[in-house]
Design a protein around this motif. Structure first.
Motif, PDB file in Angstrom:
ATOM      1  N   ASP A 240      -4.586   7.084   8.745  1.00  0.00           N
ATOM      2  CA  ASP A 240      -4.287   6.080   7.725  1.00  0.00           C
ATOM      3  C   ASP A 240      -5.081   6.401   6.462  1.00  0.00           C
ATOM      4  OD1 ASP A 240      -2.661   4.857   9.587  1.00  0.00           O
ATOM      5  OD2 ASP A 240      -4.296   3.626  10.358  1.00  0.00           O
ATOM      6  N   LYS A 257       2.837  12.178   6.504  1.00  0.00           N
ATOM      7  CA  LYS A 257       1.883  11.368   7.254  1.00  0.00           C
ATOM      8  C   LYS A 257       2.122  11.676   8.721  1.00  0.00           C
ATOM      9  CE  LYS A 257       0.773   6.526   8.408  1.00  0.00           C
ATOM     10  NZ  LYS A 257      -0.672   6.692   8.524  1.00  0.00           N
ATOM     11  N   GLY A 262      -1.516   2.607  11.175  1.00  0.00           N
ATOM     12  CA  GLY A 262      -1.475   1.648  10.073  1.00  0.00           C
ATOM     13  C   GLY A 262      -0.787   2.208   8.854  1.00  0.00           C
ATOM     14  N   ILE A 263      -1.280   1.827   7.683  1.00  0.00           N
ATOM     15  CA  ILE A 263      -0.646   2.157   6.415  1.00  0.00           C
ATOM     16  C   ILE A 263      -1.418   3.251   5.695  1.00  0.00           C
ATOM     17  CG2 ILE A 263      -0.115   1.286   4.101  1.00  0.00           C
ATOM     18  CD1 ILE A 263       0.467  -1.410   5.380  1.00  0.00           C
ATOM     19  N   SER A 264      -0.697   4.203   5.150  1.00  0.00           N
ATOM     20  CA  SER A 264      -1.252   5.162   4.201  1.00  0.00           C
ATOM     21  C   SER A 264      -0.775   4.736   2.818  1.00  0.00           C
ATOM     22  CB  SER A 264      -0.791   6.585   4.520  1.00  0.00           C
ATOM     23  OG  SER A 264      -1.446   7.079   5.662  1.00  0.00           O
ATOM     24  N   GLN A 265      -1.699   4.256   2.016  1.00  0.00           N
ATOM     25  CA  GLN A 265      -1.367   3.674   0.717  1.00  0.00           C
ATOM     26  C   GLN A 265      -1.408   4.737  -0.374  1.00  0.00           C
ATOM     27  OE1 GLN A 265      -0.675   0.182  -0.193  1.00  0.00           O
ATOM     28  NE2 GLN A 265       0.061   1.394  -1.928  1.00  0.00           N
ATOM     29  N   TRP A 279       7.419  11.705   7.548  1.00  0.00           N
ATOM     30  CA  TRP A 279       6.417  10.884   8.203  1.00  0.00           C
ATOM     31  C   TRP A 279       6.765  10.757   9.681  1.00  0.00           C
ATOM     32  CZ3 TRP A 279       9.968   9.272   4.739  1.00  0.00           C
ATOM     33  CH2 TRP A 279      10.870   8.270   5.128  1.00  0.00           C
ATOM     34  N   ALA A 282       3.643   5.371  11.974  1.00  0.00           N
ATOM     35  CA  ALA A 282       3.337   4.139  11.257  1.00  0.00           C
ATOM     36  C   ALA A 282       4.135   3.974   9.970  1.00  0.00           C
ATOM     37  CB  ALA A 282       1.840   4.054  11.005  1.00  0.00           C
ATOM     38  N   ARG A 283       3.515   3.361   8.978  1.00  0.00           N
ATOM     39  CA  ARG A 283       4.221   2.982   7.765  1.00  0.00           C
ATOM     40  C   ARG A 283       3.644   3.680   6.544  1.00  0.00           C
ATOM     41  NH1 ARG A 283       3.358  -3.212   7.592  1.00  0.00           N
ATOM     42  NH2 ARG A 283       1.434  -2.613   8.625  1.00  0.00           N
ATOM     43  N   TRP A 284       4.492   3.813   5.547  1.00  0.00           N
ATOM     44  CA  TRP A 284       4.079   4.454   4.296  1.00  0.00           C
ATOM     45  C   TRP A 284       4.707   3.659   3.160  1.00  0.00           C
ATOM     46  CZ3 TRP A 284       3.831  10.425   3.803  1.00  0.00           C
ATOM     47  CH2 TRP A 284       3.311  10.773   2.564  1.00  0.00           C
ATOM     48  N   PRO A 285       3.953   2.802   2.484  1.00  0.00           N
ATOM     49  CA  PRO A 285       4.527   2.052   1.368  1.00  0.00           C
ATOM     50  C   PRO A 285       4.726   2.962   0.163  1.00  0.00           C
ATOM     51  CG  PRO A 285       2.191   1.598   1.569  1.00  0.00           C
ATOM     52  CD  PRO A 285       2.559   2.473   2.737  1.00  0.00           C
TER      53      PRO A 285
END
Length: 290
Positions: A240, A257, A262-265, A279, A282-285
């Motif tokens: 993350d 990613k 979690g999130i990689s911002q 990716w 998890a999530r990537w905003p």
């Protein structure tokens, strides 16, 4: 020449080979230098000033080796805060055991050659927060140890032969090169692997042909210059991790990613252009496209 405890002031010394024995010491005075083709540091000692700080030079194509001692070798400062300097040109810096510290302030420079660091050994490019070493040419890495950047560093500078090196190329394998803090400036190309931890920053023109690995919870600040991930390059957020800063990131390679739950911002001020994304966790905003 084999030295025990030696102090040089009032003149320059040029040698073919120099050996500093275990528990020996070398002092170099103001405006003086000691230059050799081959330098062997056999223990955990220090090269310090006499009345004022001088310079140690590794000749073109030469080598500087820490061959013994499990502790620390480094360079001293005089009473005015001036640091003994080190500079190598197309030379090998070899650390076989223990830790080798580059000099204080902006007194360390290496222009081309090889950093060879054995297993369980370390080369620290920043001895403290004041150290700002300079590098240029092509520097290759060999070995299973660690080369650690924890403070500011610069690409480009002039060597003692009068040649100016305007860019740096890095080619390090595996986990050898660790970028753990500080800010990079200049023009840099990466052809190997760079391992990023904590929160380092760049104000450089950086061209990645290799792999940049961002460790879990790290944040890479691209606040000035440009980060160019070339067609053969990979930027890998391994947990993350995130990126910040307002400088553009041009991506023609792979930006991915690969780990973390979690999130990689990617902060809104970051601009990623011509991107290919991948990716696997998890999530990537997405950053604001503006």
């Amino acid at each position: 020449m084999v030295l025990g405890n030696t102090y040089i002031e009032g003149g320059n010394v040029t040698l073919n080979s120099l050996t500093l024995k275990t528990n020996g010491s070398l002092g170099i005075g103001i405006n003086n230098f000691v230059m050799a083709n081959t330098i062997d540091i056999q223990g955990d000692t220090i090269i310090g000033p006499v009345s004022y700080a001088g310079a140690l030079r590794v000749a073109n194509g030469g080598s500087l080796t820490k061959s013994g001692g499990n502790g620390v070798f480094g360079f001293g400062k005089d009473g005015f805060g001036n640091a003994v300097s080190l500079q190598g040109v197309n030379a090998s810096l070899v650390v076989k055991s223990g830790t080798f510290n580059m000099p204080y302030k902006n007194s360390g420079a290496w222009y081309g050659g090889t950093f060879a660091v054995s297993n369980n050994a370390s080369l620290l490019l920043n001895v403290d927060s004041s150290a700002t070493p300079r590098f240029g040419g092509v520097i290759n890495g060999v070995g299973g140890g660690r080369v650690v950047v924890s403070g500011n560093w610069s690409a480009g500078g002039g060597d003692f032969y009068g040649t100016y090196h305007d860019a740096l190329t890095l080619n390090f394998p595996g986990n050898l090169f660790q970028w753990a803090g500080g800010t990079l400036d200049g023009t840099v190309t990466n052809n190997g692997i760079i391992n990023i931890t904590n929160n380092p920053a760049m104000a450089a023109f950086f061209y990645n042909n290799g792999i940049m690995k961002l460790a879990d919870q790290s944040t890479f600040n691209v606040y000035n210059g440009t980060l160019n991930n070339q067609s053969g390059g990979t930027i890998d957020l391994q947990g993350d991790a995130g990126m910040s800063g307002g400088a553009p990131i041009f991506n023609s390679g792979v930006f991915k990613k690969s780990g973390g739950t979690g999130i990689s911002q990617i902060f809104r001020s970051s601009r990623i252009l011509a991107a290919r994304w991948k990716w696997t966790a998890a999530r990537w905003p997405w950053p604001d496209p503006k």
